[in-house]
Design a protein around this motif. Structure first.
Motif, PDB file in Angstrom:
ATOM      1  N   GLN A   6      78.825  82.323  91.498  1.00 14.01           N
ATOM      2  CA  GLN A   6      79.651  82.292  90.286  1.00 14.01           C
ATOM      3  C   GLN A   6      80.037  80.858  89.932  1.00 14.01           C
ATOM      4  N   LEU A   7      80.422  80.079  90.933  1.00 18.04           N
ATOM      5  CA  LEU A   7      80.815  78.684  90.675  1.00 18.04           C
ATOM      6  C   LEU A   7      79.622  77.880  90.151  1.00 18.04           C
ATOM      7  N   ASN A   8      78.452  78.097  90.742  1.00 15.83           N
ATOM      8  CA  ASN A   8      77.250  77.378  90.292  1.00 15.83           C
ATOM      9  C   ASN A   8      76.887  77.742  88.855  1.00 15.83           C
ATOM     10  N   ASN A   9      77.011  79.037  88.533  1.00 15.53           N
ATOM     11  CA  ASN A   9      76.648  79.487  87.181  1.00 15.53           C
ATOM     12  C   ASN A   9      77.678  79.065  86.141  1.00 15.53           C
ATOM     13  N   GLY A  10      78.948  78.993  86.548  1.00 12.05           N
ATOM     14  CA  GLY A  10      80.014  78.772  85.573  1.00 12.05           C
ATOM     15  C   GLY A  10      80.442  77.331  85.389  1.00 12.05           C
ATOM     16  N   LEU A  11      80.093  76.453  86.333  1.00 11.12           N
ATOM     17  CA  LEU A  11      80.527  75.055  86.244  1.00 11.12           C
ATOM     18  C   LEU A  11      79.337  74.138  85.944  1.00 11.12           C
ATOM     19  N   ASP A  12      79.615  72.998  85.287  1.00  7.96           N
ATOM     20  CA  ASP A  12      78.538  72.070  84.930  1.00  7.96           C
ATOM     21  C   ASP A  12      78.102  71.182  86.105  1.00  7.96           C
ATOM     22  N   GLY A  13      78.910  71.109  87.134  1.00  7.55           N
ATOM     23  CA  GLY A  13      78.637  70.193  88.249  1.00  7.55           C
ATOM     24  C   GLY A  13      77.378  70.548  89.013  1.00  7.55           C
ATOM     25  N   PRO A  14      77.068  69.771  90.070  1.00  3.79           N
ATOM     26  CA  PRO A  14      75.874  70.043  90.874  1.00  3.79           C
ATOM     27  C   PRO A  14      75.928  71.428  91.523  1.00  3.79           C
ATOM     28  N   LYS A  15      74.754  72.055  91.639  1.00  7.26           N
ATOM     29  CA  LYS A  15      74.688  73.395  92.251  1.00  7.26           C
ATOM     30  C   LYS A  15      74.619  73.231  93.765  1.00  7.26           C
ATOM     31  N   LYS A  16      75.604  73.774  94.451  1.00  3.50           N
ATOM     32  CA  LYS A  16      75.642  73.645  95.914  1.00  3.50           C
ATOM     33  C   LYS A  16      75.312  74.987  96.563  1.00  3.50           C
ATOM     34  N   SER A  17      75.069  74.934  97.872  1.00  3.20           N
ATOM     35  CA  SER A  17      74.822  76.166  98.623  1.00  3.20           C
ATOM     36  C   SER A  17      76.036  76.483  99.472  1.00  3.20           C
ATOM     37  N   ALA A  18      76.353  77.769  99.578  1.00  3.75           N
ATOM     38  CA  ALA A  18      77.400  78.179 100.518  1.00  3.75           C
ATOM     39  C   ALA A  18      76.943  77.774 101.917  1.00  3.75           C
ATOM     40  N   SER A  19      77.852  77.216 102.709  1.00  2.81           N
ATOM     41  CA  SER A  19      77.457  76.694 104.018  1.00  2.81           C
ATOM     42  C   SER A  19      78.383  77.190 105.126  1.00  2.81           C
ATOM     43  N   LEU A  22      89.071  66.591  86.171  1.00  2.00           N
ATOM     44  CA  LEU A  22      88.852  68.019  85.903  1.00  2.00           C
ATOM     45  C   LEU A  22      89.782  68.875  86.757  1.00  2.00           C
ATOM     46  N   LEU A  23      89.886  68.527  88.036  1.00  2.00           N
ATOM     47  CA  LEU A  23      90.643  69.372  88.983  1.00  2.00           C
ATOM     48  C   LEU A  23      92.129  69.446  88.655  1.00  2.00           C
ATOM     49  N   ILE A  24      92.652  68.410  87.965  1.00  2.00           N
ATOM     50  CA  ILE A  24      94.080  68.450  87.600  1.00  2.00           C
ATOM     51  C   ILE A  24      94.289  69.074  86.216  1.00  2.00           C
ATOM     52  N   ASN A  25      93.169  69.421  85.554  1.00  2.00           N
ATOM     53  CA  ASN A  25      93.239  69.985  84.200  1.00  2.00           C
ATOM     54  C   ASN A  25      93.509  71.504  84.254  1.00  2.00           C
ATOM     55  N   ASP A  26      94.511  71.923  83.493  1.00  2.00           N
ATOM     56  CA  ASP A  26      94.960  73.316  83.524  1.00  2.00           C
ATOM     57  C   ASP A  26      93.833  74.309  83.191  1.00  2.00           C
ATOM     58  N   GLU A  27      93.061  73.975  82.151  1.00  2.00           N
ATOM     59  CA  GLU A  27      91.983  74.893  81.737  1.00  2.00           C
ATOM     60  C   GLU A  27      90.883  74.970  82.799  1.00  2.00           C
ATOM     61  N   TYR A  28      90.572  73.816  83.398  1.00  2.00           N
ATOM     62  CA  TYR A  28      89.543  73.787  84.451  1.00  2.00           C
ATOM     63  C   TYR A  28      90.017  74.604  85.665  1.00  2.00           C
ATOM     64  N   GLN A  29      91.302  74.494  85.969  1.00  2.00           N
ATOM     65  CA  GLN A  29      91.873  75.278  87.080  1.00  2.00           C
ATOM     66  C   GLN A  29      91.728  76.776  86.796  1.00  2.00           C
ATOM     67  N   ASP A  30      92.036  77.152  85.535  1.00  2.00           N
ATOM     68  CA  ASP A  30      91.894  78.568  85.151  1.00  2.00           C
ATOM     69  C   ASP A  30      90.446  79.031  85.320  1.00  2.00           C
ATOM     70  N   LYS A  31      89.527  78.152  84.915  1.00  2.00           N
ATOM     71  CA  LYS A  31      88.106  78.494  84.965  1.00  2.00           C
ATOM     72  C   LYS A  31      87.656  78.722  86.418  1.00  2.00           C
ATOM     73  N   ILE A  32      88.026  77.793  87.288  1.00  2.00           N
ATOM     74  CA  ILE A  32      87.637  77.930  88.707  1.00  2.00           C
ATOM     75  C   ILE A  32      88.217  79.215  89.304  1.00  2.00           C
ATOM     76  N   CYS A  33      89.479  79.490  89.006  1.00  2.00           N
ATOM     77  CA  CYS A  33      90.113  80.688  89.583  1.00  2.00           C
ATOM     78  C   CYS A  33      89.485  81.961  89.033  1.00  2.00           C
ATOM     79  N   TYR A  34      89.110  81.901  87.760  1.00  2.00           N
ATOM     80  CA  TYR A  34      88.417  83.055  87.162  1.00  2.00           C
ATOM     81  C   TYR A  34      87.072  83.271  87.861  1.00  2.00           C
ATOM     82  N   LEU A  35      86.338  82.183  88.097  1.00  2.00           N
ATOM     83  CA  LEU A  35      85.021  82.299  88.739  1.00  2.00           C
ATOM     84  C   LEU A  35      85.140  82.808  90.182  1.00  2.00           C
ATOM     85  N   ILE A  36      86.188  82.364  90.877  1.00  2.00           N
ATOM     86  CA  ILE A  36      86.395  82.861  92.252  1.00  2.00           C
ATOM     87  C   ILE A  36      86.639  84.372  92.211  1.00  2.00           C
TER      88      ILE A  36
END
Ligand SMILES: [Zn+2]
Length: 231
Positions: free
Chosen positions: A161-174, A204-218
């Motif tokens: 979900q994080l990889n699909n929803g965020l613009d950053g690099p696509k990582k693997s669960a480790s 980005l991490l201190i941005n309210d909307e970005y925080q909402d987005k990450i929590c939604y994706l989780i």
């Protein structure tokens, strides 16, 4: 000697017993695999706290512990809205230890473990912000205990979900050697939401909307995980 009538009644009792067993077996099977299990408890763990601030933002000096708490509270709202019970290990900026304790980190970790156990957690999500010596490192990444196969599946679901929803690099669960994912038999993950050592990601991490987005994706990852595992 059995009379014919007695034999018939005896057969009937056996048949009823067999049928009841079959129905009960089917019922319990369908309960486990088809019906949503009510009252799931999700423990959210806001990493660090108190004198343990965790990572520090490169340009804003924001403390990881403060951000973790914000994310944990946003995630709690999301999960409660869709009917999960949520228990937080840390409800404020303080750590989970007695002030002045010499080995405070150990006490802090043990208290988190106790909260997970007392809550009888179905799953555990620990929130962190990453940091690295190289400022170029960025991206959200999910970690799990290598000995917990179900935890690995949850990590993959959230990472996807994080990889699909965020613009950053696509990582693997480790797999990661973290106390919080190893201290419980419940599926547990550490979500490193991004790098405070990368100035762009820090913003980005201190941005309210970005925080909402990450929590939604989780939250979406958690739902995918429950669906994949037919909970
Ligand atoms: Zn951390």
């Amino acid at each position: 000697m059995f009379t014919k009538k007695k034999i018939t009644i005896f057969s009937l009792i056996i048949m009823v017993t067999l049928l009841t067993t079959m129905i009960f077996f089917n019922d319990s099977t369908s309960f486990v695999y088809l019906s949503p299990k009510p009252n799931y408890t999700i423990v959210i763990d806001a990493g660090h706290g108190g004198i343990d601030g965790g990572s520090i933002g490169k340009t804003t000096n924001v403390k990881e512990s403060d951000l973790n708490l914000i994310y944990a509270q946003k995630l709690e709202k999301n999960l409660e809205q869709i009917g999960f019970n949520v228990v937080q290990t840390r409800k404020n900026k303080d750590g989970l230890y007695t002030l002045g304790t010499k080995n405070y980190k150990k006490e802090d970790m043990l208290n988190r473990k106790n909260i997970i156990e007392q809550a009888n957690a179905d799953i555990v999500i620990s929130i962190h912000m990453n940091s690295f010596v190289s400022a170029s490192s960025k991206g959200a990444q999910v970690f799990y205990d290598s000995n917990n196969e179900v935890g690995k599946q949850m990590a993959i679901a959230i990472q996807t979900q994080l990889n699909n929803g965020l613009d950053g690099p696509k990582k693997s669960a480790s797999a990661g050697d973290y106390y919080l994912v190893k201290c419980t038999t419940a599926p547990a993950v550490i979500v490193e939401c991004g790098f405070l050592s990368n100035p762009t990601e820090e913003q980005l991490l201190i941005n309210d909307e970005y925080q909402d987005k990450i929590c939604y994706l989780i939250m979406c990852g958690v739902l995918d995980f429950f669906e994949i595992n037919n909970y």
